[in-house]
Design an enzyme around this catalytic site. Structure first.
Site, PDB file in Angstrom:
ATOM      1  N   CYS A  25       0.973  -1.145   0.080  1.00 28.70           N
ATOM      2  CA  CYS A  25       0.047  -0.056  -0.029  1.00 28.70           C
ATOM      3  C   CYS A  25       0.806   1.305  -0.058  1.00 28.70           C
ATOM      4  O   CYS A  25       1.943   1.332   0.510  1.00 28.70           O
ATOM      5  CB  CYS A  25      -0.960   0.123   1.201  1.00 28.70           C
ATOM      6  SG  CYS A  25      -2.076   1.225   1.228  1.00 28.70           S
ATOM      7  N   CYS A  75      -1.669   4.002   7.265  1.00 24.03           N
ATOM      8  CA  CYS A  75      -2.606   4.006   8.534  1.00 24.03           C
ATOM      9  C   CYS A  75      -2.059   3.366   9.528  1.00 24.03           C
ATOM     10  O   CYS A  75      -1.805   2.230   9.393  1.00 24.03           O
ATOM     11  CB  CYS A  75      -3.870   3.617   8.004  1.00 24.03           C
ATOM     12  SG  CYS A  75      -4.424   4.305   6.350  1.00 24.03           S
ATOM     13  N   CYS A 103      -3.807  -0.175  10.515  1.00 24.04           N
ATOM     14  CA  CYS A 103      -3.845  -0.923   9.471  1.00 24.04           C
ATOM     15  C   CYS A 103      -3.702  -2.451   9.620  1.00 24.04           C
ATOM     16  O   CYS A 103      -3.007  -2.855  10.662  1.00 24.04           O
ATOM     17  CB  CYS A 103      -2.663  -0.868   8.102  1.00 24.04           C
ATOM     18  SG  CYS A 103      -2.840  -1.953   6.912  1.00 24.04           S
TER      19      CYS A 103
HETATM   20  S1  SF4 Z   1      -5.506   0.565   6.085  1.00 25.78           S
HETATM   21 FE1  SF4 Z   1      -3.834  -0.327   5.255  1.00 25.78          FE
HETATM   22  S2  SF4 Z   1      -4.316  -1.112   3.297  1.00 25.78           S
HETATM   23 FE2  SF4 Z   1      -5.912   0.545   3.930  1.00 25.78          FE
HETATM   24  S3  SF4 Z   1      -5.089   2.414   3.179  1.00 25.78           S
HETATM   25 FE3  SF4 Z   1      -4.536   2.201   5.191  1.00 25.78          FE
HETATM   26  S4  SF4 Z   1      -2.290   1.398   4.814  1.00 25.78           S
HETATM   27 FE4  SF4 Z   1      -3.324   1.014   3.006  1.00 25.78          FE
END
Ligand code: SF4
Length: 349
Positions: free
Chosen positions: A71, A75, A78
């Site tokens: 990604c 986040c 995540c």
């Molecule tokens: S939650 Fe994880 S997979 Fe989804 S946008 Fe954020 S970093 Fe990327």
């Protein structure tokens, strides 16, 4: 040798073997306990065994295929992190999708990581097209952070897509930066509005997913959500998964994002007037999704972590699903089966 074992790292293979042996032993020992005439099942294993028995009959009606873990966002909470960079060859992914269709799949959701990242969205486009045109699935959907989507993708593949869900946790750019829901200083929110209008133009149902955590729990998003008018606004309570966003070998440490059930409830009450809101507490989320990882292994989240089954490409859907931990009753209780084909939605395009 199987495809997944050829491509998995030795660590992954070792984890898979230990996990599989562990599960077989636990089921075997529990069965022996019964055979020897014991009149009482140990309380800790009894419900688990019943679930395994039930799962032999589980149909993979709705499947979430996380074909990549990579990604471009970071986040902090995540729970499907970049532990590998593996992606199946497209023909193998199609073979797995066909097996799922033959086992009863009606809805596929492509997720990640960020699904538009690999091969600039081409890999995803080919799978979307295959599922709609060749497999004729009633519902094909994607969950994305939205940052990599180009209008050209809609022009080429939009017809084959029923639903696009874009993640957005806040309408304040600073909060998105704090959460890590951003790439550099690019505006996540501007992008969200752009994708919403492309969805209208190319006739794809638009959805929003939000994870409620300590940074956005006091926000009121009523006005913006009403403006964007998604078909569904999925609101998740931030969830800890050992090995993903909690514990020693995790790539994220999400403890500081976790909110209480009461805080989550307050957020829901503040947004009580938003009719498209679909709430998902930790309890509802944990086992009510059939999750396939990048090797097409079902992930069992029952013990608060993600334990992989063997790949459906090696053992078939029925054997793999036995170890998925999927709670079909909770899937139905959380409204997992809804009007998910755009042909059946009365949308004002
Ligand atoms: S939650 Fe994880 S997979 Fe989804 S946008 Fe954020 S970093 Fe990327």
């Amino acid at each position: 040798m199987s495809l997944s074992s050829l491509t998995a790292t030795p660590k992954v293979i070792l984890q898979l073997c230990i996990s599989t042996i562990h599960r077989f032993l636990s089921v075997l020992l529990t069965s022996l306990h019964w055979v020897r005439g014991s009149c009482k099942r140990p309380a800790s294993v009894a419900p688990r065994l019943e679930q395994h028995e039930d799962q032999t009959a589980t149909t993979p009606t709705s499947v979430n295929y996380h074909f990549t873990r990579k990604c471009n966002y970071k986040c902090g909470f995540c729970f499907h992190t970049a532990k590998t960079s593996f992606v199946l060859p497209v023909e193998e992914a199609k073979r797995g999708l066909r097996l799922l269709k033959e086992a009863g799949m009606e809805k596929i959701n492509f997720s990640g990581g960020e699904p538009f990242l690999h091969d600039k969205g081409e890999f995803l486009g080919q799978l979307v097209q295959y599922c709609k045109m060749d497999l004729q699935l009633p519902s094909v959907s994607i969950v994305s952070n939205g940052s990599m989507i180009k209008e050209k993708w809609f022009q080429k593949y939009g017809d084959c897509l029923d639903i696009l869900a874009v993640s957005c946790d806040s309408f304040d750019e600073e909060t998105n930066q704090l959460i890590g829901r951003a790439q550099g200083r690019k505006s996540h929110i501007e992008n969200l509005y752009k994708i919403c209008s492309w969805c209208q133009q190319y006739r794809v149902a638009f959805k929003i997913n939000s994870v409620i955590n300590t940074f956005n729990v006091d926000e009121d998003m009523t006005e913006q959500i009403s403006q964007l008018n998604p078909v569904r606004w999925k609101v998740f309570q931030c969830l800890l998964i050992d090995g993903e966003n909690a514990g020693e070998d995790a790539l994220r440490e999400a403890g500081k994002f976790v909110i209480s059930d009461d805080q989550f409830q307050e957020f829901l009450e503040r947004h009580g007037g938003v009719s498209c809101l679909v709430p998902e507490s930790n309890e509802k989320m944990r086992n009510s999704y059939l999750i396939l990882d990048e090797y097409m292994r079902f992930l069992d989240c029952r013990d608060g972590r993600k334990d992989p089954s063997r790949s459906i490409l090696d053992v078939g859907v029925k054997d793999a699903i036995f170890f998925s931990g999927f709670d079909e009753k909770m899937f139905l209780k959380r409204g997992g089966k809804y009007n998910w084909s755009k042909a059946d939605m009365k949308l004002d395009w």
